[in-house]
Design an enzyme around this catalytic site. Structure first.
Site, PDB file in Angstrom:
ATOM      1  N   LYS A  85       7.410  14.815  -3.858  1.00  0.00           N
ATOM      2  CA  LYS A  85       6.394  14.196  -4.667  1.00  0.00           C
ATOM      3  C   LYS A  85       4.988  14.676  -4.287  1.00  0.00           C
ATOM      4  O   LYS A  85       4.071  14.642  -5.097  1.00  0.00           O
ATOM      5  CB  LYS A  85       6.434  12.664  -4.461  1.00  0.00           C
ATOM      6  CG  LYS A  85       7.720  12.016  -4.846  1.00  0.00           C
ATOM      7  CD  LYS A  85       7.659  10.519  -4.481  1.00  0.00           C
ATOM      8  CE  LYS A  85       9.027   9.921  -4.504  1.00  0.00           C
ATOM      9  NZ  LYS A  85       8.991   8.537  -3.910  1.00  0.00           N
ATOM     10  N   GLY A  86       4.813  15.091  -3.042  1.00  0.00           N
ATOM     11  CA  GLY A  86       3.461  15.342  -2.513  1.00  0.00           C
ATOM     12  C   GLY A  86       2.608  16.269  -3.343  1.00  0.00           C
ATOM     13  O   GLY A  86       1.384  16.144  -3.360  1.00  0.00           O
TER      14      GLY A  86
ATOM     15  N   GLU B 268       2.689  23.438  -3.482  1.00  0.00           N
ATOM     16  CA  GLU B 268       3.100  22.436  -2.491  1.00  0.00           C
ATOM     17  C   GLU B 268       1.863  21.785  -1.884  1.00  0.00           C
ATOM     18  O   GLU B 268       0.786  22.367  -1.846  1.00  0.00           O
ATOM     19  CB  GLU B 268       3.966  23.152  -1.445  1.00  0.00           C
ATOM     20  CG  GLU B 268       4.322  22.390  -0.196  1.00  0.00           C
ATOM     21  CD  GLU B 268       5.261  21.214  -0.395  1.00  0.00           C
ATOM     22  OE1 GLU B 268       4.961  20.369  -1.243  1.00  0.00           O
ATOM     23  OE2 GLU B 268       6.255  21.123   0.357  1.00  0.00           O
TER      24      GLU B 268
ATOM     25  N   ASP C 147       3.633  22.361   7.237  1.00  0.00           N
ATOM     26  CA  ASP C 147       3.601  21.879   8.612  1.00  0.00           C
ATOM     27  C   ASP C 147       4.433  22.867   9.439  1.00  0.00           C
ATOM     28  O   ASP C 147       3.942  23.910   9.856  1.00  0.00           O
ATOM     29  CB  ASP C 147       4.148  20.446   8.620  1.00  0.00           C
ATOM     30  CG  ASP C 147       3.985  19.732   9.952  1.00  0.00           C
ATOM     31  OD1 ASP C 147       2.916  19.853  10.549  1.00  0.00           O
ATOM     32  OD2 ASP C 147       4.921  19.054  10.385  1.00  0.00           O
TER      33      ASP C 147
ATOM     34  N   LYS D 121      -1.271  23.754   8.135  1.00  0.00           N
ATOM     35  CA  LYS D 121      -1.472  23.476   9.561  1.00  0.00           C
ATOM     36  C   LYS D 121      -0.948  24.677  10.331  1.00  0.00           C
ATOM     37  O   LYS D 121       0.199  24.668  10.788  1.00  0.00           O
ATOM     38  CB  LYS D 121      -0.669  22.234   9.986  1.00  0.00           C
ATOM     39  CG  LYS D 121      -1.090  20.927   9.345  1.00  0.00           C
ATOM     40  CD  LYS D 121      -0.186  19.800   9.858  1.00  0.00           C
ATOM     41  CE  LYS D 121      -0.558  18.464   9.293  1.00  0.00           C
ATOM     42  NZ  LYS D 121       0.394  17.393   9.685  1.00  0.00           N
TER      43      LYS D 121
ATOM     44  N   PHE E  98      -2.249  14.075  11.314  1.00  0.00           N
ATOM     45  CA  PHE E  98      -1.464  13.629  10.161  1.00  0.00           C
ATOM     46  C   PHE E  98      -2.423  13.114   9.084  1.00  0.00           C
ATOM     47  O   PHE E  98      -3.203  12.204   9.312  1.00  0.00           O
ATOM     48  CB  PHE E  98      -0.474  12.535  10.558  1.00  0.00           C
ATOM     49  CG  PHE E  98       0.532  12.267   9.477  1.00  0.00           C
ATOM     50  CD1 PHE E  98       1.648  13.077   9.344  1.00  0.00           C
ATOM     51  CD2 PHE E  98       0.336  11.247   8.562  1.00  0.00           C
ATOM     52  CE1 PHE E  98       2.560  12.868   8.315  1.00  0.00           C
ATOM     53  CE2 PHE E  98       1.253  11.028   7.540  1.00  0.00           C
ATOM     54  CZ  PHE E  98       2.362  11.836   7.412  1.00  0.00           C
TER      55      PHE E  98
ATOM     56  N   ASP F 119       1.512  11.346   1.498  1.00  0.00           N
ATOM     57  CA  ASP F 119       1.857   9.965   1.831  1.00  0.00           C
ATOM     58  C   ASP F 119       2.149   9.764   3.308  1.00  0.00           C
ATOM     59  O   ASP F 119       2.400  10.718   4.053  1.00  0.00           O
ATOM     60  CB  ASP F 119       3.121   9.546   1.066  1.00  0.00           C
ATOM     61  CG  ASP F 119       4.380  10.173   1.678  1.00  0.00           C
ATOM     62  OD1 ASP F 119       4.414  11.412   1.799  1.00  0.00           O
ATOM     63  OD2 ASP F 119       5.310   9.430   2.054  1.00  0.00           O
TER      64      ASP F 119
HETATM   65  P1  IMP Z   1       7.428  21.216   6.917  1.00  0.00           P
HETATM   66  O1  IMP Z   1       8.793  21.508   6.383  1.00  0.00           O
HETATM   67  O2  IMP Z   1       7.474  20.814   8.362  1.00  0.00           O
HETATM   68  O3  IMP Z   1       6.440  22.343   6.656  1.00  0.00           O
HETATM   69  O4  IMP Z   1       6.950  19.905   6.217  1.00  0.00           O
HETATM   70  C1  IMP Z   1       6.312  19.896   5.024  1.00  0.00           C
HETATM   71  C2  IMP Z   1       6.378  18.514   4.409  1.00  0.00           C
HETATM   72  O5  IMP Z   1       6.163  17.480   5.372  1.00  0.00           O
HETATM   73  C3  IMP Z   1       5.270  18.404   3.412  1.00  0.00           C
HETATM   74  O6  IMP Z   1       5.697  18.791   2.131  1.00  0.00           O
HETATM   75  C4  IMP Z   1       4.906  16.932   3.484  1.00  0.00           C
HETATM   76  O7  IMP Z   1       5.712  16.216   2.588  1.00  0.00           O
HETATM   77  C5  IMP Z   1       5.238  16.530   4.896  1.00  0.00           C
HETATM   78  N1  IMP Z   1       4.042  16.555   5.777  1.00  0.00           N
HETATM   79  C6  IMP Z   1       3.769  17.411   6.770  1.00  0.00           C
HETATM   80  N2  IMP Z   1       2.584  17.140   7.345  1.00  0.00           N
HETATM   81  C7  IMP Z   1       2.093  16.055   6.679  1.00  0.00           C
HETATM   82  C8  IMP Z   1       0.878  15.295   6.798  1.00  0.00           C
HETATM   83  O8  IMP Z   1      -0.025  15.536   7.622  1.00  0.00           O
HETATM   84  N3  IMP Z   1       0.741  14.262   5.919  1.00  0.00           N
HETATM   85  C9  IMP Z   1       1.676  13.952   4.979  1.00  0.00           C
HETATM   86  N4  IMP Z   1       2.806  14.651   4.826  1.00  0.00           N
HETATM   87  C10 IMP Z   1       3.026  15.689   5.674  1.00  0.00           C
HETATM   88 MG    MG Z   2       5.955  17.833   0.379  1.00  0.00          MG
END
Ligand code: IMP
Ligand code: MG
Length: 181
Positions: free
Chosen positions: A45-46, A101, A105, A133, A154, A161
């Site tokens: 959803k983000g 997206e 992270d 990040k 965060f 969210d």
């Molecule tokens: P990754 O797979 O670790 O890159 O995570 C990405 C997903 O984690 C993003 O699409 C977000 O939904 C969530 N996410 C990572 N960091 C944050 C943050 O600081 N705030 C909110 N959601 C986050």
């Molecule tokens: Mg996301």
């Protein structure tokens, strides 16, 4: 008065800064794709708020689709194990795809999504994220368009969210640690 403001320790980007940066991203995409008609795939959803604004800053014809995934992690960490909850509907074979997206992270979700999209034999796949990040990446993932680089804090708001809340904040802010510790 927004009752969520008191859960935020600092505002990183207000709505004006966000809009200004998105206009630049839209212009870059418009110039790069020219007469091609890319398919923007928003990740739910983000990514939905970013998608809505990015879309309107692009001035060439684009198609829009959405994909929803879940990564098994709770609160402020993601495990990277991803499940598809909503698949794409558009036939992307031979098309130019831009994945939209909210944030990168570890990079694991985006890598999974990119690999999945690539299996459908598009002509090209690029990635556009609002926030990155860089210090948190666990794998090397090539990101083509980035709104802003941030630290490892965060953040919530503008679609992002914490436990499904704060998506409707108009700005991007750092969530107070006491909210999740
Ligand atoms: P990754 O797979 O670790 O890159 O995570 C990405 C997903 O984690 C993003 O699409 C977000 O939904 C969530 N996410 C990572 N960091 C944050 C943050 O600081 N705030 C909110 N959601 C986050
Ligand atoms: Mg996301």
């Amino acid at each position: 008065m927004n009752t969520m403001n008191c859960d935020i320790s600092a505002v990183l980007y207000d709505e004006y800064k966000i809009q200004a940066r998105i206009r630049e991203l839209g212009l870059a995409i418009t110039n790069e794709y020219g007469t091609r008609k890319p398919v923007l795939i928003g990740i739910l959803k983000g990514g939905f708020v970013f998608m809505a604004d990015l879309l309107r800053s692009i001035t060439i014809p684009v198609e829009v689709d959405f994909m929803a995934i879940s990564s098994y992690g709770s609160g402020t960490t993601s495990s990277g194990v991803v499940k598809i909850r909503k698949d794409i509907d558009v036939d992307i074979c031979g098309r130019d795809v831009i994945i939209v997206e909210d944030i990168v992270d570890s990079g694991l979700s985006l890598q999974y999504i990119k690999d999945y999209i690539t299996k459908h034999q598009p002509n090209s796949v690029k990635i556009c994220v609002l926030l990155d990040k860089p210090q948190a990446h666990k794998i090397e993932v090539e990101i083509d368009y980035v709104g802003f680089n941030i630290g490892n804090e965060f953040v919530v708001g503008y679609g992002l969210d914490f436990n499904e809340f704060y998506r409707n904040l108009p700005y991007i802010g750092i969530l107070k640690e006491e909210m999740y510790s």
